[in-house]
Design an enzyme around this catalytic site. Structure first.
Site, short mmCIF file in Angstrom:
data_model
loop_
_atom_site.label_atom_id
_atom_site.label_comp_id
_atom_site.label_asym_id
_atom_site.label_seq_id
_atom_site.Cartn_x
_atom_site.Cartn_y
_atom_site.Cartn_z
N LYS A 40 0.81 -1.22 0.00
CA LYS A 40 0.00 0.00 0.00
C LYS A 40 0.85 1.27 0.00
O LYS A 40 2.06 1.25 0.23
CB LYS A 40 -0.97 -0.02 1.18
CG LYS A 40 -2.15 -0.95 0.94
CD LYS A 40 -3.27 -0.70 1.92
CE LYS A 40 -4.56 -1.41 1.48
NZ LYS A 40 -5.66 -1.19 2.44
N ARG B 266 -4.67 -9.78 4.46
CA ARG B 266 -5.05 -9.72 3.05
C ARG B 266 -3.81 -9.35 2.25
O ARG B 266 -3.26 -8.25 2.43
CB ARG B 266 -6.16 -8.69 2.86
CG ARG B 266 -6.68 -8.57 1.43
CD ARG B 266 -7.83 -7.57 1.37
NE ARG B 266 -8.35 -7.44 0.02
CZ ARG B 266 -7.87 -6.59 -0.89
NH1 ARG B 266 -6.87 -5.79 -0.59
NH2 ARG B 266 -8.42 -6.53 -2.10
#
Length: 286
Positions: free
Chosen positions: A221, A255
């Protein structure tokens, strides 16, 4: 006990959720699993490497071309049905904020609805309750789907995370979602700047202390990229470091894009914590 689909996970058992994007413009893989065959190959590989959950998404999280609910369903529903048929024991999650899509994927076998946009469609939890599906309750700070944060501020980011995610979780249970199938997610990058996401990671134990299973979606991210000043394809090491910290602080579900690497990190942390025996222990004994 965390119960998702046919699976039950013990309190100290880390769970990997592998990402399979059915989008042509995903930020990390750039559409590598948009078509069925490469997507099914990805599922097979992820399961072999230790993923217990497959998270299927039909809309890119960031800004981009508009995707209608009908198009999102077209990208995901048939694929969910195929994965359900080929992998009857895998837990299938679908990343969606729309109740119409949630209804359609649950109808063909989805086990979990991963609501990454913080309950923006309150009917999604109702769908999860009706089908007995699990639900991920994510903090997005009130952001609208597919928007980027701009000068967002919190007096106390973790207080806001707890207030919103616990409220969503309790509402879900009150609607009939099984308590043992509800997870809370601090929502790294969603409605947050990099400092917010770092603080959320640092204080993750406050979420764990609530007793709800904590899911973290850290993989490659922007907060990792900005912290290390690395482009998307060079964020794996930073992601794995953040994964190790999150595991030490008690997160349950991860995840991820890199399943095999994450499995090793989680196994190592679990063994250091005393929750897992070494795979081999010959040193000093021969």
């Amino acid at each position: 006990m965390l119960r998702l689909g046919r699976r039950e996970f013990a309190p100290h058992e880390p769970v990997i959720m592998a990402i399979v994007n059915r989008t042509p413009d995903s930020f990390y893989d750039q559409g590598a699993t948009f078509h069925d065959e490469p997507a099914l190959t990805r599922v097979e590989q992820a399961v072999a490497e230790g993923a217990a959950i497959i998270d299927i998404g039909g809309v890119k999280a960031g800004p981009g071309e508009e995707v209608s609910a009908e198009e999102e369903a077209r990208r995901t529903v048939g694929f969910v049905a195929e994965v359900r048929w080929r992998f009857p024991d895998v837990v299938i999650s679908v990343d969606t904020w729309r109740h119409e899509v949630g209804e359609a994927v649950c109808e063909v076998g989805a086990d979990v609805l991963n609501d990454a946009w913080g309950g923006i469609d309150p009917r999604l939890a109702e769908v999860a309750a009706r089908y007995g599906a699990g639900l991920v309750c994510t903090h997005a700070g009130g952001a609208l789907p597919r928007t980027r944060p701009h000068r967002v501020e919190y007096e106390d980011v973790m207080a806001d995370i707890l207030d919103r995610t616990l409220g969503l979780a309790e509402r879900a249970v009150s609607l009939g979602v099984p308590r043992e199938s509800v997870m809370i997610d601090p929502g790294h990058d969603f409605g947050k700047n990099t400092r917010h996401s770092l603080e959320a990671t640092r204080r993750l134990d406050e979420m764990v202390a609530t007793g709800w299973p904590v899911l973290v979606s850290l993989s490659n991210k922007d907060f990792v990229g900005e912290t290390l000043d690395r482009p998307v394809k060079e964020r794996v090491l930073g992601t794995l470091a953040t994964t190790a910290v999150s595991a030490w602080l008690g997160a349950r579900v991860y995840r991820v894009h890199e399943v095999a690497e994450t499995r090793q990190v989680l196994d190592m942390v679990a063994s250091i914590a005393g929750h897992r025996a070494p795979a081999v222990a010959r040193r000093g004994l021969a």
